[in-house]
Scaffold this active site. Sequence first.
Site, PDB file in Angstrom:
ATOM      1  N   ASP A  48      71.597 -25.337 -49.139  1.00  0.00           N
ATOM      2  CA  ASP A  48      70.527 -24.479 -49.350  1.00  0.00           C
ATOM      3  C   ASP A  48      70.842 -23.844 -50.792  1.00  0.00           C
ATOM      4  O   ASP A  48      71.242 -22.823 -51.063  1.00  0.00           O
ATOM      5  CB  ASP A  48      69.595 -23.722 -48.675  1.00  0.00           C
ATOM      6  CG  ASP A  48      68.463 -22.900 -49.191  1.00  0.00           C
ATOM      7  OD1 ASP A  48      67.961 -23.392 -50.361  1.00  0.00           O
ATOM      8  OD2 ASP A  48      68.021 -22.070 -48.651  1.00  0.00           O
TER       9      ASP A  48
ATOM     10  N   LYS B 131      68.316 -21.494 -61.065  1.00  0.00           N
ATOM     11  CA  LYS B 131      67.661 -22.554 -60.758  1.00  0.00           C
ATOM     12  C   LYS B 131      66.140 -22.733 -61.496  1.00  0.00           C
ATOM     13  O   LYS B 131      65.920 -24.017 -61.533  1.00  0.00           O
ATOM     14  CB  LYS B 131      67.235 -22.438 -59.217  1.00  0.00           C
ATOM     15  CG  LYS B 131      66.622 -23.409 -58.440  1.00  0.00           C
ATOM     16  CD  LYS B 131      66.543 -23.411 -57.062  1.00  0.00           C
ATOM     17  CE  LYS B 131      65.772 -24.543 -56.228  1.00  0.00           C
ATOM     18  NZ  LYS B 131      65.895 -23.945 -54.851  1.00  0.00           N
TER      19      LYS B 131
ATOM     20  N   GLU C 175      62.970 -29.021 -49.564  1.00  0.00           N
ATOM     21  CA  GLU C 175      63.283 -27.677 -48.680  1.00  0.00           C
ATOM     22  C   GLU C 175      62.311 -27.678 -47.538  1.00  0.00           C
ATOM     23  O   GLU C 175      62.637 -27.362 -46.515  1.00  0.00           O
ATOM     24  CB  GLU C 175      63.318 -26.632 -49.726  1.00  0.00           C
ATOM     25  CG  GLU C 175      64.474 -26.457 -50.730  1.00  0.00           C
ATOM     26  CD  GLU C 175      64.262 -25.422 -51.617  1.00  0.00           C
ATOM     27  OE1 GLU C 175      63.119 -24.887 -51.900  1.00  0.00           O
ATOM     28  OE2 GLU C 175      65.064 -25.453 -52.646  1.00  0.00           O
TER      29      GLU C 175
ATOM     30  N   ASP D 295      56.863 -22.292 -48.140  1.00  0.00           N
ATOM     31  CA  ASP D 295      58.259 -21.765 -48.623  1.00  0.00           C
ATOM     32  C   ASP D 295      58.144 -20.980 -49.862  1.00  0.00           C
ATOM     33  O   ASP D 295      57.924 -21.463 -51.030  1.00  0.00           O
ATOM     34  CB  ASP D 295      58.828 -23.247 -48.952  1.00  0.00           C
ATOM     35  CG  ASP D 295      60.457 -22.818 -49.363  1.00  0.00           C
ATOM     36  OD1 ASP D 295      60.981 -21.665 -49.557  1.00  0.00           O
ATOM     37  OD2 ASP D 295      61.239 -23.928 -49.316  1.00  0.00           O
TER      38      ASP D 295
END
Length: 622
Positions: free
Chosen positions: A25, A87, A186, A208
Amino acid sequence: MALLQISEPGQSTKPHEHRLAVGIDLGTTNSLVATVRSGVADTLPDDKDDHILPSVVHYLADGEPLVGSEAKKHATTDPLNTISSIKRLMGRGVLDLKHIGTRLPYEFAESDSSVPRIKTAAGEKSPVEVSADILRVLKDRAERTLGDELNGAVITVPAYFDDAQRQATKDAAKLAGMHVMRLLNEPTAAAVAYGLDQGGEGVIAVYDLGGGTFDISILRLNRGVFEVMSTAGDTALGGDDFDHAIAKWIMQQAKISDDAGHHQLRRLLRDACAAKEALTSADTAELKIELENGEYWEGVLSKEIFNQLVDPLIQKTIITSRRALRDAKVTADEVEAVVMVGGSTRVPRVREKIGEFFGKQPLVNIDPDKVVAIGAAIQADVLVGNKPDDELLLLDVIPLSLGLETMGNLVEKIIPRNTTIPVARAQDFTTFKDGQTAMTIHVVQGERELVSDCRSLGKFTLHEIPPMVAGAARIRVTFQVDADGLLSVMAREETTGVESGIQIKPSYGLTDSEIENMLRDSITYAEEDVAARNLREQQVEADRVIEAIQVAMQQDGQLLSEQERTGIDSAVERLANVRNGNDHNLIKQTIDEVNNLTTEFAARRMDQSIKKALSGQNVNEI
């Protein structure tokens, strides 16, 4: 008597048959690595028994960079060399930086490249290089724990990452020396973890909310198959924005200037994050803020004020969730379970608001920080060959339609949005002009009918098409999206076999605002788009008819009487005038009139061609 073999704890009973694979992850705020041992998936700790690796890298003038908790310690003392939330920059271009949504405490290098590069003590670093440093630490942790080299890894990405962002993630893994078996959404990874543990069938929502990204996926579970019915999200919304909202409130209360220095901003974000975490279990959070002049400001942040600060951000996730439900053609009442993923879902206000929206208590019985890595590890164990391939089937979808440009600036959609991947679709096209020997394939992404309203992904040219009359050539164009969501396009001329293609690797990705606008505009301008498409199609057909008649008149005009020729010229002129108007029905009607008027002329040309072909031939031979 045969001896019974017993394996070491955590190892396979047949080590030579067990291949080592991990799920990673790669998060905006934190990252984790997990694997399956003795049939159980769990995250792997470092030598200090910490499972979570902060996604922070601190660069030094000499030596290897610091990654994780050690790097995070330098965030306030050396902010320009301490990179976090990288990210958010993955797959982005220099021009996209203004869309990130928050002030970035870094210095960016001036460059002609479309990829942003951050100035550090160790030199300029791209987002891919920073991510590779994080992945390298996770890879080393896994190999040290498992005692051997990895055979492969499954790395998770937000469901709404586009081609450029996914490709950047794969490039980072390659740079870190890892073999990526698959990029996995994800939310899908979370569904794997919960679905295997709890089983069952029906529709679930995976909510999420991580440190820097938000994703919502609507999935249907049916007999072990996880099908993503729809996805939506925001690549620049997460817990970091909660921290920024608190920090902005503190700046207003403490009268801190908006142009405060990097050190002050870092300290504010650190204290804001601490206050947010404290309010998870308390009604108030004490604040003691160090100012740039060495003094301190003290205050109290109540849960009530905190809720007011974050409610607009939570509401943005609800709006996105509502769109995902609409795309999946289900209502909130039909959702049987809501899975909470990401550290930011620990905020009580988030759970409260999402529970109200879906009308049910969300599921939080798996650590929301670990659930994505665990699901990725389960999938990695299947892909590496430790379990039957048919034990788990994952079906993801593409977020936006893919197509190509046709005559008239029109978009021909080849793969509609929310199509299950991996997928390959082909469609036949033809040439527009007589003798055409090349064709440019322009690949686009979006929901609108006109190329100018969609995003250009790339172009390539197919050469060596045999010269034929317009419409005779047969060009097969194939779109293929792999399991990672990456697109390749191939064009092939069927009679000669000549082909050309392209793998789409955009220099930078869509901004979150562009994604939102593309989806919203496709609905808002639906009627206008249909009308525009009808008009363009008739205009293209009118151009084709006019050009075909002009060529025929030049070649075989002697087959017509003067009166017939005048009539056709007049009809073509009338069609040319009507073609420039906005009435597609009138254009179509005029095209039909011209075609009817030239039917006899076409028949005469056909008879003449047959006579020429048969000239000098023996009837028996024919």
